[in-house]
Design an enzyme around this catalytic site. Structure first.
Site, mmCIF file in Angstrom:
data_model
loop_
_atom_site.group_PDB
_atom_site.id
_atom_site.type_symbol
_atom_site.label_atom_id
_atom_site.label_comp_id
_atom_site.label_asym_id
_atom_site.label_seq_id
_atom_site.Cartn_x
_atom_site.Cartn_y
_atom_site.Cartn_z
ATOM 1 N N ARG A 58 -52.117 9.064 -3.846
ATOM 2 C CA ARG A 58 -53.463 9.129 -3.262
ATOM 3 C C ARG A 58 -54.426 8.127 -3.877
ATOM 4 O O ARG A 58 -55.439 7.791 -3.277
ATOM 5 C CB ARG A 58 -53.991 10.555 -3.327
ATOM 6 C CG ARG A 58 -53.221 11.457 -2.378
ATOM 7 C CD ARG A 58 -53.708 12.891 -2.462
ATOM 8 N NE ARG A 58 -52.868 13.743 -1.651
ATOM 9 C CZ ARG A 58 -51.818 14.419 -2.102
ATOM 10 N NH1 ARG A 58 -51.465 14.320 -3.368
ATOM 11 N NH2 ARG A 58 -51.118 15.194 -1.302
ATOM 12 N N GLU A 95 -44.686 19.712 -16.751
ATOM 13 C CA GLU A 95 -44.511 21.116 -17.113
ATOM 14 C C GLU A 95 -43.045 21.435 -17.406
ATOM 15 O O GLU A 95 -42.731 22.129 -18.356
ATOM 16 C CB GLU A 95 -45.029 21.994 -15.975
ATOM 17 C CG GLU A 95 -45.074 23.458 -16.333
ATOM 18 C CD GLU A 95 -45.685 24.315 -15.240
ATOM 19 O OE1 GLU A 95 -45.639 25.540 -15.385
ATOM 20 O OE2 GLU A 95 -46.185 23.756 -14.247
#
Length: 175
Positions: A58, A95
């Site tokens: 983006r 993560e």
């Protein structure tokens, strides 16, 4: 209409408990998109920035438009293996595991002041890796800019703690 009101929230995406902030609805609105670009251009017009580096994917939407408004160049920061020329990469933790982002070795001139752009700052892992990458090619990070900050996840604070200016247009707290 405000920029924040044009961002759609999708609950439980990509997994249960996540409130996904979808900027595609903002990009679909010509006035909202113009407000985003104009806001960034206004914020950075007097900061002697030589280039904008957009983080995949983006950052590729807003970065070139802001670069055009500022009359400067744009360079892509991509995931490993996506750039055709000789690259420099930085590994960073996710993560569950790690990833690598890369930039072309010759994309930025030594000593250039570079603004890093992306749509959202959450935990800060990718943005911190982008900062390291820009410094690794011998450029100076002029700052980081995002449409959205999720302050509860602490990424913007990590950037500021690293000594880099951080700017965002809107915040979504608490979820």
């Amino acid at each position: 209409m405000s920029i924040k009101s044009l961002i759609r929230t999708i609950p439980d995406y990509p997994k249960k408990g996540i409130m996904f902030r979808d900027i595609t609805t903002l990009f679909e609105d010509p006035e909202g998109l113009r407000d985003v670009i104009d806001s960034f251009a206004s914020e950075f017009q007097d900061q002697k920035i030589d280039m904008i580096a957009g983080i995949e994917a983006r950052g590729f939407v807003i970065g070139p438009a802001v670069a055009l408004a500022l009359g400067i160049g744009f360079v892509t920061i991509r995931k490993k293996g996506k750039l055709p020329g000789e690259t420099i990469g930085v590994e960073y933790d996710l993560e569950y595991g790690s990833d690598v982002i890369e930039i072309h070795k010759d994309a930025i001139k030594l000593g250039s002041r570079v603004l890093i752009m992306d749509d959202l700052i959450a935990t800060g892992g990718t943005a911190l890796a982008a900062i390291e990458l820009i410094e690794k090619v011998g450029a100076e990070v002029a700052g980081c800019a995002f449409i959205i900050d999720l302050p509860d996840l602490g990424g913007a604070k990590k950037i500021r703690d690293r000594g880099v200016d951080e700017f965002h247009l809107v915040e979504f707290e608490g979820d």
